[in-house]
Design a protein around this motif. Structure first.
Motif, mmCIF file in Angstrom:
data_model
loop_
_atom_site.group_PDB
_atom_site.id
_atom_site.type_symbol
_atom_site.label_atom_id
_atom_site.label_comp_id
_atom_site.label_asym_id
_atom_site.label_seq_id
_atom_site.Cartn_x
_atom_site.Cartn_y
_atom_site.Cartn_z
ATOM 1 N N CYS A 22 0.869 -1.183 0.000
ATOM 2 C CA CYS A 22 0.000 0.000 0.000
ATOM 3 C C CYS A 22 0.896 1.220 0.000
ATOM 4 C CB CYS A 22 -0.924 -0.013 1.203
ATOM 5 S SG CYS A 22 -1.901 1.493 1.400
ATOM 6 N N ALA A 23 0.897 1.932 -1.116
ATOM 7 C CA ALA A 23 1.710 3.132 -1.249
ATOM 8 C C ALA A 23 0.866 4.354 -0.915
ATOM 9 C CB ALA A 23 2.252 3.236 -2.667
ATOM 10 N N GLY A 35 -3.701 0.486 8.751
ATOM 11 C CA GLY A 35 -4.427 -0.761 8.953
ATOM 12 C C GLY A 35 -4.753 -1.440 7.641
ATOM 13 N N TRP A 36 -4.984 -2.742 7.740
ATOM 14 C CA TRP A 36 -5.504 -3.538 6.623
ATOM 15 C C TRP A 36 -6.846 -4.127 7.048
ATOM 16 C CZ3 TRP A 36 -3.620 -3.913 1.759
ATOM 17 C CH2 TRP A 36 -2.278 -3.555 1.531
ATOM 18 N N PHE A 37 -7.794 -4.045 6.137
ATOM 19 C CA PHE A 37 -9.110 -4.645 6.318
ATOM 20 C C PHE A 37 -9.408 -5.511 5.111
ATOM 21 C CE2 PHE A 37 -11.194 -2.485 9.928
ATOM 22 C CZ PHE A 37 -10.214 -1.558 10.221
ATOM 23 N N ARG A 38 -10.427 -6.337 5.234
ATOM 24 C CA ARG A 38 -10.882 -7.117 4.089
ATOM 25 C C ARG A 38 -12.399 -7.204 4.110
ATOM 26 N NH1 ARG A 38 -8.436 -13.063 5.856
ATOM 27 N NH2 ARG A 38 -9.894 -13.486 7.581
ATOM 28 N N GLN A 39 -12.944 -7.443 2.922
ATOM 29 C CA GLN A 39 -14.402 -7.482 2.798
ATOM 30 C C GLN A 39 -14.802 -8.449 1.707
ATOM 31 O OE1 GLN A 39 -16.211 -3.658 1.950
ATOM 32 N NE2 GLN A 39 -18.076 -4.245 3.051
ATOM 33 N N CYS A 96 -6.197 -1.052 2.435
ATOM 34 C CA CYS A 96 -5.395 -0.407 3.460
ATOM 35 C C CYS A 96 -6.047 0.929 3.808
ATOM 36 C CB CYS A 96 -3.954 -0.212 3.022
ATOM 37 S SG CYS A 96 -3.686 0.999 1.732
ATOM 38 N N ALA A 97 -5.744 1.417 4.991
ATOM 39 C CA ALA A 97 -6.406 2.615 5.473
ATOM 40 C C ALA A 97 -5.543 3.314 6.519
ATOM 41 C CB ALA A 97 -7.773 2.270 6.064
ATOM 42 N N VAL A 98 -5.860 4.590 6.721
ATOM 43 C CA VAL A 98 -5.154 5.444 7.670
ATOM 44 C C VAL A 98 -6.067 5.764 8.848
ATOM 45 C CG1 VAL A 98 -4.286 7.786 8.029
ATOM 46 C CG2 VAL A 98 -3.650 6.531 5.968
ATOM 47 N N VAL A 99 -5.546 5.608 10.039
ATOM 48 C CA VAL A 99 -6.259 6.042 11.235
ATOM 49 C C VAL A 99 -5.318 6.922 12.051
ATOM 50 C CG1 VAL A 99 -5.631 3.998 12.600
ATOM 51 C CG2 VAL A 99 -7.670 5.318 13.193
ATOM 52 N N GLU A 110 -13.419 4.411 12.263
ATOM 53 C CA GLU A 110 -12.413 5.280 12.858
ATOM 54 C C GLU A 110 -11.374 5.736 11.837
ATOM 55 O OE1 GLU A 110 -12.079 6.260 16.242
ATOM 56 O OE2 GLU A 110 -14.118 5.509 16.404
ATOM 57 N N TYR A 111 -11.336 5.087 10.685
ATOM 58 C CA TYR A 111 -10.292 5.360 9.700
ATOM 59 C C TYR A 111 -10.672 6.544 8.825
ATOM 60 C CZ TYR A 111 -7.659 1.225 10.986
ATOM 61 O OH TYR A 111 -6.902 0.314 11.689
ATOM 62 N N ALA A 112 -9.656 7.345 8.496
ATOM 63 C CA ALA A 112 -9.895 8.598 7.783
ATOM 64 C C ALA A 112 -9.764 8.456 6.269
ATOM 65 C CB ALA A 112 -8.920 9.656 8.279
ATOM 66 N N TYR A 113 -8.883 7.589 5.809
ATOM 67 C CA TYR A 113 -8.632 7.454 4.376
ATOM 68 C C TYR A 113 -8.518 5.975 4.026
ATOM 69 C CZ TYR A 113 -7.336 12.347 4.853
ATOM 70 O OH TYR A 113 -7.349 13.678 5.137
ATOM 71 N N TRP A 114 -8.979 5.660 2.811
ATOM 72 C CA TRP A 114 -8.996 4.279 2.328
ATOM 73 C C TRP A 114 -8.440 4.196 0.915
ATOM 74 C CZ3 TRP A 114 -10.735 0.134 5.235
ATOM 75 C CH2 TRP A 114 -11.388 0.456 6.425
#
Length: 124
Positions: A22-23, A35-39, A96-99, A110-114
């Motif tokens: 994740c760049a 963070g990493w999430f999955r769906q 990936c995401a930013v918190v 809670e995460y601000a960017y995805w």
């Protein structure tokens, strides 16, 4: 604003490995918890792993503990997810995401960017 671009997804057989990257754009990447999430279709976004701003603390979902490793390279503005011993139930779109520091790393709200996500498919 932070832009995130995931890569490294694909099709792999059960027991195999993949490494997601994740760049991130922005000069303050080193300040963020990542963070990493999955769906999967019809399900809620699920926490996978998170890493503190300097990599000193890592957190994992029980379902991936011992198989996945999150890491980061702040010089490259990149966070990684090494996935080993993959199982068919790991099949999902990975994000990936930013918190921000101080917020919960576990909850997607809670995460601000995805990022846009990358597909991981594990065949049996």
């Amino acid at each position: 604003q932070v832009q995130l671009v995931e890569s490294g997804g694909g099709l792999v057989q059960a027991g195999g490995s993949l490494r997601l990257s994740c760049a991130a754009s922005g000069r303050t990447f080193s300040m963020y918890v990542m963070g990493w999430f999955r769906q999967t279709p019809g399900k809620e976004r699920e926490f996978v792993a998170a890493i503190s701003w300097n990599g000193g603390r890592t957190y994992y979902a029980d379902s991936v503990k011992g198989r996945f490793t999150i890491s980061r390279d702040n010089a490259k503005n990149t966070v990684y997810l090494q996935m080993n011993s993959l199982k068919p139930e790991d099949t999902a779109v990975y994000y990936c995401a930013v918190v921000y520091e101080g917020r919960s790393y576990y909850y997607p709200d809670e995460y601000a960017y995805w990022g846009q996500g990358t597909q991981v498919t594990v065949s049996s």
